[in-house]
Design an enzyme around this catalytic site. Structure first.
Site, PDB file in Angstrom:
ATOM      1  N   GLY A 193       4.798   7.387 -10.940  1.00  0.00           N
ATOM      2  CA  GLY A 193       3.818   8.166 -10.199  1.00  0.00           C
ATOM      3  C   GLY A 193       2.570   7.374  -9.894  1.00  0.00           C
ATOM      4  O   GLY A 193       2.256   6.387 -10.577  1.00  0.00           O
ATOM      5  N   GLY A 230       5.518   3.026 -16.666  1.00  0.00           N
ATOM      6  CA  GLY A 230       4.389   3.667 -15.990  1.00  0.00           C
ATOM      7  C   GLY A 230       3.101   3.634 -16.781  1.00  0.00           C
ATOM      8  O   GLY A 230       2.569   2.568 -17.081  1.00  0.00           O
ATOM      9  N   ILE A 239       2.506   4.440 -19.883  1.00  0.00           N
ATOM     10  CA  ILE A 239       2.565   4.177 -21.324  1.00  0.00           C
ATOM     11  C   ILE A 239       2.142   2.731 -21.568  1.00  0.00           C
ATOM     12  O   ILE A 239       2.754   1.812 -21.021  1.00  0.00           O
ATOM     13  CB  ILE A 239       3.995   4.393 -21.865  1.00  0.00           C
ATOM     14  CG1 ILE A 239       4.488   5.810 -21.562  1.00  0.00           C
ATOM     15  CG2 ILE A 239       4.040   4.122 -23.366  1.00  0.00           C
ATOM     16  CD1 ILE A 239       5.945   6.034 -21.940  1.00  0.00           C
ATOM     17  N   LYS A 282      13.574  -3.100 -17.145  1.00  0.00           N
ATOM     18  CA  LYS A 282      12.497  -2.835 -18.110  1.00  0.00           C
ATOM     19  C   LYS A 282      12.894  -3.283 -19.516  1.00  0.00           C
ATOM     20  O   LYS A 282      12.077  -3.831 -20.266  1.00  0.00           O
ATOM     21  CB  LYS A 282      12.152  -1.342 -18.090  1.00  0.00           C
ATOM     22  CG  LYS A 282      11.620  -0.860 -16.747  1.00  0.00           C
ATOM     23  CD  LYS A 282      11.547   0.655 -16.687  1.00  0.00           C
ATOM     24  CE  LYS A 282      11.118   1.134 -15.312  1.00  0.00           C
ATOM     25  NZ  LYS A 282      11.145   2.611 -15.192  1.00  0.00           N
ATOM     26  N   VAL A 339       1.680   3.454  -5.254  1.00  0.00           N
ATOM     27  CA  VAL A 339       0.877   2.844  -6.308  1.00  0.00           C
ATOM     28  C   VAL A 339      -0.335   2.120  -5.729  1.00  0.00           C
ATOM     29  O   VAL A 339      -1.434   2.183  -6.286  1.00  0.00           O
ATOM     30  CB  VAL A 339       1.727   1.894  -7.161  1.00  0.00           C
ATOM     31  CG1 VAL A 339       0.882   1.224  -8.240  1.00  0.00           C
ATOM     32  CG2 VAL A 339       2.888   2.647  -7.796  1.00  0.00           C
ATOM     33  N   LEU A 395       0.829  -1.207   0.000  1.00  0.00           N
ATOM     34  CA  LEU A 395       0.000   0.000   0.000  1.00  0.00           C
ATOM     35  C   LEU A 395       0.863   1.256   0.000  1.00  0.00           C
ATOM     36  O   LEU A 395       0.615   2.200   0.752  1.00  0.00           O
ATOM     37  CB  LEU A 395      -0.931  -0.010   1.212  1.00  0.00           C
ATOM     38  CG  LEU A 395      -2.019  -1.089   1.192  1.00  0.00           C
ATOM     39  CD1 LEU A 395      -2.779  -1.102   2.516  1.00  0.00           C
ATOM     40  CD2 LEU A 395      -2.984  -0.869   0.023  1.00  0.00           C
ATOM     41  N   GLY A 420      11.357  14.462  -5.092  1.00  0.00           N
ATOM     42  CA  GLY A 420      10.745  13.141  -5.064  1.00  0.00           C
ATOM     43  C   GLY A 420      10.946  12.338  -6.334  1.00  0.00           C
ATOM     44  O   GLY A 420      10.366  11.260  -6.495  1.00  0.00           O
TER      45      GLY A 420
END
Length: 432
Positions: free
Chosen positions: A306, A138, A140, A209, A17, A14, A191
């Protein structure tokens, strides 16, 4: 509209995200139902700190202290794994959920990069879905684009800006002339970078990735261990200035290429022409460019991290499950995911940028060109900034196409010259 059925979720983790996913479901409930033909309901959650304020209401959900037990026993259809990490609890959660016949959605790029092939096989064996759209870039939708939207193509190459932290740092360094350490500190205060930024700035995040994208694009087993990885710590503002003078921008790129001999996978700072689509991507934005035999080049860009963008990607996988849409985890049946021939970085062929810091005395350039000659490397251009016999000066040269193996020999020999006062900086150039 009232949904005839509801898909029940258990969320493990938690953080940003996880909270973002709960907020998205609360805000978009009717829209999700309309688009999936089923309701989406969170019924159980698990995290380390029960008392932490996460900005969302958790009172309606069953709390589990043990996420693995939750994945195995909670009354749910799908487990969302947002814990992170390539092994340990995150892996155990996914395995327990699938063994219990539950679908899994994860944003965990390290887990998929290290264990994606095995988890994909387990998902197919158990007849459940394994969604990982949120693990790469993210918001995309690059996983679905390659696996589904562009499924009629054979891919020869996929490359992109896969880490927003590094792209932000390089953008700020170029635009302000500030040094790496200064901009990194700012990125941490905003951040964009963690207290320990090594995962980002040393290229590991982008490499995770890239390994996933290469597997998906080329139909091969995920092969993180054979990704060549370099970060951006050694890039100086001066390199960004020289790049501008030469008509380039410097980006940390992840590049995967398929050749007749095998697959190259590499993450490193790269000079790209200013007119290239990828060069226009600035700040924390991510972008991925694919090359298919029928479609040609396709570029997707957007927020790479984000709460909102990543929760959006998580929900796209959840809605696929809710709507009954299913595709092979890596685009082909899991039993066909075999290791591809992995090509070593030493075989890479391309032009190079090299910056030297030397004592400005007669014969220095002749010594450097002799090293190039002895290694069969051809110089394309040379630039010298300033002239001062009392202080070291910067000399930049670019080469014609040559091999990585030859350039590494060149660097060792140049570093051994008496007039060279610090290790040379090498940046690979991509002109395509």
């Amino acid at each position: 509209m009232t949904a005839e059925r509801t898909i029940k979720l258990a969320i493990a983790g938690l953080g940003t995200v996880g909270a973002g996913t709960i907020a998205l479901i609360a805000a978009q409930g009717r829209l999700l139902t309309d688009r999936a033909g089923a309701g989406v309901e969170v019924v159980a959650v698990s995290a380390r700190d029960r008392g932490r304020d996460r900005g969302v209401d958790l009172s309606a959900f069953e709390w589990w202290d043990d996420p693995v037990a939750m994945a195995r026993e909670a009354e749910c259809d799908l487990v969302v794994e947002l814990i992170g990490g390539s092994d340990g609890v995150a892996k155990a959660v996914c395995e327990a959920a699938m063994e219990a016949g539950r679908h899994v959605v994860t944003a965990n790029k390290a887990l998929i990069a290290h264990h994606g092939t095995a988890l994909g096989r387990l998902a197919e064996e158990k007849g459940v879905a394994l969604g990982y759209e949120a693990a790469v870039a993210g918001g995309i939708p690059i996983i679905k684009a390659i696996r589904e939207g562009l499924a009629g193509n054979r891919f020869t190459r996929v490359h992109g800006i896969l880490n927003g932290t590094c792209n932000y740092i390089l953008t700020e360094m170029r635009e302000t002339g500030r040094a790496f350490d200064d901009v990194l500190e700012e990125a941490q205060s905003l951040g964009y970078a963690e207290a320990d930024p090594s995962f980002d700035v040393d290229g590991i995040d982008a490499a995770h990735k890239l390994a996933i994208l290469a597997s998906l694009a080329f139909g091969a087993a995920v092969d993180f261990g054979n990704v060549h990885v370099e970060g951006i710590r050694r890039i100086a503002p001066l390199d960004l200035e020289f790049a501008r003078e030469l008509g380039f921008k410097i980006k940390l790129l992840g590049i995967a290429e398929r050749t007749e001999d095998g697959i190259y996978q590499r993450v490193h700072p790269t000079m790209v022409p200013v007119q290239a689509p990828i060069a226009a991507i600035e700040g924390v934005t991510n972008a991925v460019e694919t090359f298919g035999d029928f479609v040609g080049a396709t570029v997707l860009q957007g927020a790479g991290a984000g709460a909102g963008p990543t929760a959006s990607a998580v929900m796209s996988d959840v809605l696929d499950v809710a709507a009954g849409r299913r595709a092979p985890v890596f685009g082909v049946p899991a039993e066909r995911l075999t290791p591809a021939a992995s090509l070593p970085m030493t075989g890479h062929v391309g032009p190079y940028y090299v910056r030297l810091r030397v004592i400005d005395r007669p014969g220095v350039i002749a010594d450097v060109t002799a090293v190039l000659r002895d290694n069969a490397v051809s110089m394309e251009s040379i630039i010298q900034r300033g002239r001062d016999p009392e202080e070291p000066v910067d000399v930049v040269m670019t080469t014609h196409e040559t091999t990585e193996a030859a350039m590494q020999q060149v660097l060792v020999a140049i570093d051994g010259l008496d007039a060279v006062v610090e290790p040379p900086t090498l940046i690979r150039i991509e002109r395509d």
